[in-house]
Design a protein around this motif. Structure first.
Motif, PDB file in Angstrom:
ATOM      1  N   ALA A 128      21.141  -2.028  -5.045  1.00  0.00           N
ATOM      2  CA  ALA A 128      20.184  -3.239  -5.402  1.00  0.00           C
ATOM      3  C   ALA A 128      19.001  -3.342  -4.233  1.00  0.00           C
ATOM      4  O   ALA A 128      17.786  -3.778  -4.791  1.00  0.00           O
ATOM      5  N   ASP A 129      19.515  -2.881  -3.038  1.00  0.00           N
ATOM      6  CA  ASP A 129      18.565  -2.952  -1.978  1.00  0.00           C
ATOM      7  C   ASP A 129      17.626  -1.888  -1.679  1.00  0.00           C
ATOM      8  O   ASP A 129      17.037  -1.516  -0.711  1.00  0.00           O
ATOM      9  N   GLU A 130      17.676  -0.717  -2.561  1.00  0.00           N
ATOM     10  CA  GLU A 130      17.359   0.781  -2.349  1.00  0.00           C
ATOM     11  C   GLU A 130      15.955   0.790  -3.251  1.00  0.00           C
ATOM     12  O   GLU A 130      15.600   1.816  -3.259  1.00  0.00           O
ATOM     13  N   PHE A 131      15.680  -0.168  -4.132  1.00  0.00           N
ATOM     14  CA  PHE A 131      14.730   0.294  -5.100  1.00  0.00           C
ATOM     15  C   PHE A 131      13.533  -0.889  -4.969  1.00  0.00           C
ATOM     16  O   PHE A 131      13.958  -2.088  -5.124  1.00  0.00           O
ATOM     17  N   VAL A 132      12.201  -0.569  -4.740  1.00  0.00           N
ATOM     18  CA  VAL A 132      11.155  -1.715  -4.620  1.00  0.00           C
ATOM     19  C   VAL A 132      10.191  -1.359  -5.481  1.00  0.00           C
ATOM     20  O   VAL A 132       9.373  -0.440  -5.145  1.00  0.00           O
ATOM     21  N   GLU A 133      10.129  -2.009  -6.717  1.00  0.00           N
ATOM     22  CA  GLU A 133       8.900  -1.638  -7.589  1.00  0.00           C
ATOM     23  C   GLU A 133       7.683  -2.369  -7.041  1.00  0.00           C
ATOM     24  O   GLU A 133       7.465  -3.542  -6.872  1.00  0.00           O
ATOM     25  N   VAL A 134       6.676  -1.374  -6.972  1.00  0.00           N
ATOM     26  CA  VAL A 134       5.340  -1.951  -6.145  1.00  0.00           C
ATOM     27  C   VAL A 134       4.164  -1.504  -7.381  1.00  0.00           C
ATOM     28  O   VAL A 134       3.838  -0.366  -7.623  1.00  0.00           O
ATOM     29  N   TYR A 135       3.882  -2.795  -7.975  1.00  0.00           N
ATOM     30  CA  TYR A 135       2.859  -2.403  -8.991  1.00  0.00           C
ATOM     31  C   TYR A 135       1.385  -2.507  -8.269  1.00  0.00           C
ATOM     32  O   TYR A 135       1.006  -3.451  -7.596  1.00  0.00           O
ATOM     33  N   VAL A 136       0.899  -1.546  -8.305  1.00  0.00           N
ATOM     34  CA  VAL A 136      -0.568  -1.317  -7.653  1.00  0.00           C
ATOM     35  C   VAL A 136      -1.562  -1.516  -8.987  1.00  0.00           C
ATOM     36  O   VAL A 136      -2.028  -0.861  -9.758  1.00  0.00           O
ATOM     37  N   ALA A 137      -2.056  -2.885  -8.944  1.00  0.00           N
ATOM     38  CA  ALA A 137      -2.612  -3.650 -10.129  1.00  0.00           C
ATOM     39  C   ALA A 137      -4.257  -3.148  -9.783  1.00  0.00           C
ATOM     40  O   ALA A 137      -4.677  -3.844  -9.043  1.00  0.00           O
ATOM     41  N   VAL A 178       6.535  -6.130  -5.693  1.00  0.00           N
ATOM     42  CA  VAL A 178       5.492  -6.415  -5.003  1.00  0.00           C
ATOM     43  C   VAL A 178       4.386  -6.047  -5.841  1.00  0.00           C
ATOM     44  O   VAL A 178       4.335  -5.256  -6.730  1.00  0.00           O
ATOM     45  N   ILE A 179       3.180  -6.713  -5.909  1.00  0.00           N
ATOM     46  CA  ILE A 179       2.062  -6.683  -6.457  1.00  0.00           C
ATOM     47  C   ILE A 179       0.817  -6.340  -5.705  1.00  0.00           C
ATOM     48  O   ILE A 179       0.514  -7.117  -4.759  1.00  0.00           O
ATOM     49  N   LEU A 180       0.295  -5.442  -5.531  1.00  0.00           N
ATOM     50  CA  LEU A 180      -0.685  -4.914  -4.655  1.00  0.00           C
ATOM     51  C   LEU A 180      -2.143  -4.811  -5.445  1.00  0.00           C
ATOM     52  O   LEU A 180      -2.242  -4.142  -6.215  1.00  0.00           O
ATOM     53  N   GLN A 181      -3.066  -5.953  -5.352  1.00  0.00           N
ATOM     54  CA  GLN A 181      -4.201  -6.079  -6.040  1.00  0.00           C
ATOM     55  C   GLN A 181      -5.102  -5.142  -5.462  1.00  0.00           C
ATOM     56  O   GLN A 181      -6.072  -5.778  -4.685  1.00  0.00           O
ATOM     57  N   THR A 182      -5.462  -3.909  -5.794  1.00  0.00           N
ATOM     58  CA  THR A 182      -6.452  -3.118  -4.923  1.00  0.00           C
ATOM     59  C   THR A 182      -7.886  -3.204  -5.324  1.00  0.00           C
ATOM     60  O   THR A 182      -8.834  -2.824  -4.865  1.00  0.00           O
ATOM     61  N   ASP A 183      -8.170  -3.941  -6.298  1.00  0.00           N
ATOM     62  CA  ASP A 183      -9.725  -4.365  -6.703  1.00  0.00           C
ATOM     63  C   ASP A 183     -10.092  -5.476  -5.992  1.00  0.00           C
ATOM     64  O   ASP A 183     -11.151  -5.703  -5.879  1.00  0.00           O
ATOM     65  N   VAL A 184      -9.079  -6.201  -5.221  1.00  0.00           N
ATOM     66  CA  VAL A 184      -9.471  -7.426  -4.392  1.00  0.00           C
ATOM     67  C   VAL A 184      -9.010  -7.153  -2.967  1.00  0.00           C
ATOM     68  O   VAL A 184      -9.992  -7.667  -2.030  1.00  0.00           O
ATOM     69  N   TYR A 185      -8.130  -6.673  -2.688  1.00  0.00           N
ATOM     70  CA  TYR A 185      -7.735  -6.450  -1.051  1.00  0.00           C
ATOM     71  C   TYR A 185      -7.964  -4.934  -0.652  1.00  0.00           C
ATOM     72  O   TYR A 185      -7.910  -3.841  -1.502  1.00  0.00           O
ATOM     73  N   THR A 186      -8.138  -4.663   0.731  1.00  0.00           N
ATOM     74  CA  THR A 186      -8.475  -3.484   1.103  1.00  0.00           C
ATOM     75  C   THR A 186      -7.077  -2.723   1.296  1.00  0.00           C
ATOM     76  O   THR A 186      -6.062  -3.258   1.064  1.00  0.00           O
ATOM     77  N   THR A 187      -7.243  -1.349   1.444  1.00  0.00           N
ATOM     78  CA  THR A 187      -6.050  -0.775   1.554  1.00  0.00           C
ATOM     79  C   THR A 187      -5.206  -1.188   2.759  1.00  0.00           C
ATOM     80  O   THR A 187      -3.748  -0.983   2.591  1.00  0.00           O
ATOM     81  N   GLU A 188      -5.649  -1.511   3.932  1.00  0.00           N
ATOM     82  CA  GLU A 188      -5.030  -1.944   4.948  1.00  0.00           C
ATOM     83  C   GLU A 188      -4.297  -3.243   4.722  1.00  0.00           C
ATOM     84  O   GLU A 188      -3.031  -3.557   5.307  1.00  0.00           O
ATOM     85  N   GLN A 189      -4.879  -3.943   3.900  1.00  0.00           N
ATOM     86  CA  GLN A 189      -4.155  -5.404   3.748  1.00  0.00           C
ATOM     87  C   GLN A 189      -3.166  -5.025   2.627  1.00  0.00           C
ATOM     88  O   GLN A 189      -1.943  -5.832   2.857  1.00  0.00           O
ATOM     89  N   CYS A 190      -3.095  -4.043   2.071  1.00  0.00           N
ATOM     90  CA  CYS A 190      -1.895  -3.715   0.875  1.00  0.00           C
ATOM     91  C   CYS A 190      -0.909  -3.237   1.728  1.00  0.00           C
ATOM     92  O   CYS A 190       0.207  -3.378   1.463  1.00  0.00           O
ATOM     93  N   VAL A 191      -1.402  -2.084   2.486  1.00  0.00           N
ATOM     94  CA  VAL A 191      -0.067  -1.848   3.412  1.00  0.00           C
ATOM     95  C   VAL A 191       0.588  -2.885   4.283  1.00  0.00           C
ATOM     96  O   VAL A 191       1.748  -2.757   4.432  1.00  0.00           O
ATOM     97  N   GLN A 192      -0.154  -3.590   4.658  1.00  0.00           N
ATOM     98  CA  GLN A 192       0.532  -4.932   5.346  1.00  0.00           C
ATOM     99  C   GLN A 192       1.406  -5.719   4.473  1.00  0.00           C
ATOM    100  O   GLN A 192       2.391  -5.967   4.907  1.00  0.00           O
ATOM    101  N   GLN A 193       0.980  -5.781   3.245  1.00  0.00           N
ATOM    102  CA  GLN A 193       1.937  -6.609   2.322  1.00  0.00           C
ATOM    103  C   GLN A 193       3.343  -5.705   2.347  1.00  0.00           C
ATOM    104  O   GLN A 193       4.280  -6.446   2.269  1.00  0.00           O
ATOM    105  N   ILE A 194       3.431  -4.314   2.254  1.00  0.00           N
ATOM    106  CA  ILE A 194       4.464  -3.534   2.281  1.00  0.00           C
ATOM    107  C   ILE A 194       5.182  -3.750   3.304  1.00  0.00           C
ATOM    108  O   ILE A 194       6.599  -4.168   3.563  1.00  0.00           O
ATOM    109  N   PHE A 195       4.590  -3.866   4.675  1.00  0.00           N
ATOM    110  CA  PHE A 195       5.479  -4.183   5.897  1.00  0.00           C
ATOM    111  C   PHE A 195       6.004  -5.514   5.949  1.00  0.00           C
ATOM    112  O   PHE A 195       7.094  -5.701   6.370  1.00  0.00           O
ATOM    113  N   ASP A 196       5.189  -6.551   5.333  1.00  0.00           N
ATOM    114  CA  ASP A 196       5.580  -7.979   5.519  1.00  0.00           C
ATOM    115  C   ASP A 196       6.766  -7.946   4.652  1.00  0.00           C
ATOM    116  O   ASP A 196       7.738  -8.728   4.978  1.00  0.00           O
ATOM    117  N   TYR A 197       6.952  -7.419   3.550  1.00  0.00           N
ATOM    118  CA  TYR A 197       8.200  -7.308   2.781  1.00  0.00           C
ATOM    119  C   TYR A 197       9.356  -6.786   3.242  1.00  0.00           C
ATOM    120  O   TYR A 197      10.505  -7.437   3.247  1.00  0.00           O
TER     121      TYR A 197
END
Length: 205
Positions: A128-137, A178-197
């Protein structure tokens, strides 16, 4: 192309390893997990996955990126892009990703992975804690404007059949972790979302 549906032979027996997954996690000082990136071609999956893996590696983490195009150069070079072949592509990737998790690594997979059922199949392979679905929206219009590999142009002209988003469907995740909105946020900001998670779950020591 057809694939065998036979189950495992009765003569195959699972052999437990002496070095466990927990042993490896303790040695690495971090959790092992799959960040399963899904999204349209051109959405930014590979870019974000590689930057996240690089930054974690520089911090001493054990990481690996499984990229869709790279895997099709080797392990899955025998597969096409029919629905059946896409399912087999993802099945193999899921099994490989599971091996990396067992080895104690943080795995980033960058695959379009258009079908919800296929992504669910990979999730079921792992704990259960080994799979994180990340939607690169990212909207199709933006992905098509970027078109880094010129694939949308070829798909629109009929040079590529079964192209996701144009002549083949994409089933967006209904409840991604996790949802990464790449049309809104930079690559660095999206990476930070992963680290925050990861930080929220104390996956790095």
């Amino acid at each position: 192309m057809s694939f065998s549906t036979e189950g495992p032979s009765q003569n195959i027996v699972w052999h437990e390893q002496m070095i466990t997954k927990e042993n490896k996690r303790l040695a690495n000082n971090h959790h092992s997990v799959v960040f399963y990136f899904t999204g349209l071609s051109g959405s930014g999956k590979s870019t974000i996955a590689n930057l996240a893996a690089k930054q974690l590696f520089e911090q001493g983490a054990q990481t690996y990126v499984l990229d869709g195009d790279n895997v099709r150069h080797g392990l899955n070079k025998d597969l096409g892009f029919t629905e059946e072949a896409r399912q087999e592509n993802i099945r193999r990737i899921g099994e490989v990703a599971k091996l990396f998790v067992d080895s104690g690594q943080i795995v980033f997979t960058a695959f379009i992975s258009p079908y919800e059922s296929d992504r669910a199949m990979v999730r079921q392979l792992l704990e259960a804690d080994e799979f994180v679905e990340v939607y690169v929206a990212c909207p199709l219009t933006v992905c098509e404007e970027r078109d880094p590999k010129g694939l949308y142009r070829k798909a629109r002209s009929g040079e590529i059949a079964n192209f996701t988003g144009i002549s083949a469907p994409y089933e967006a995740p209904t409840a991604p972790d996790v949802i990464l909105q790449t049309d809104v946020y930079t690559t660095e900001q999206c990476v930070q979302q992963i680290f925050d998670y990861m930080k929220q779950r104390n996956w790095m020591k």
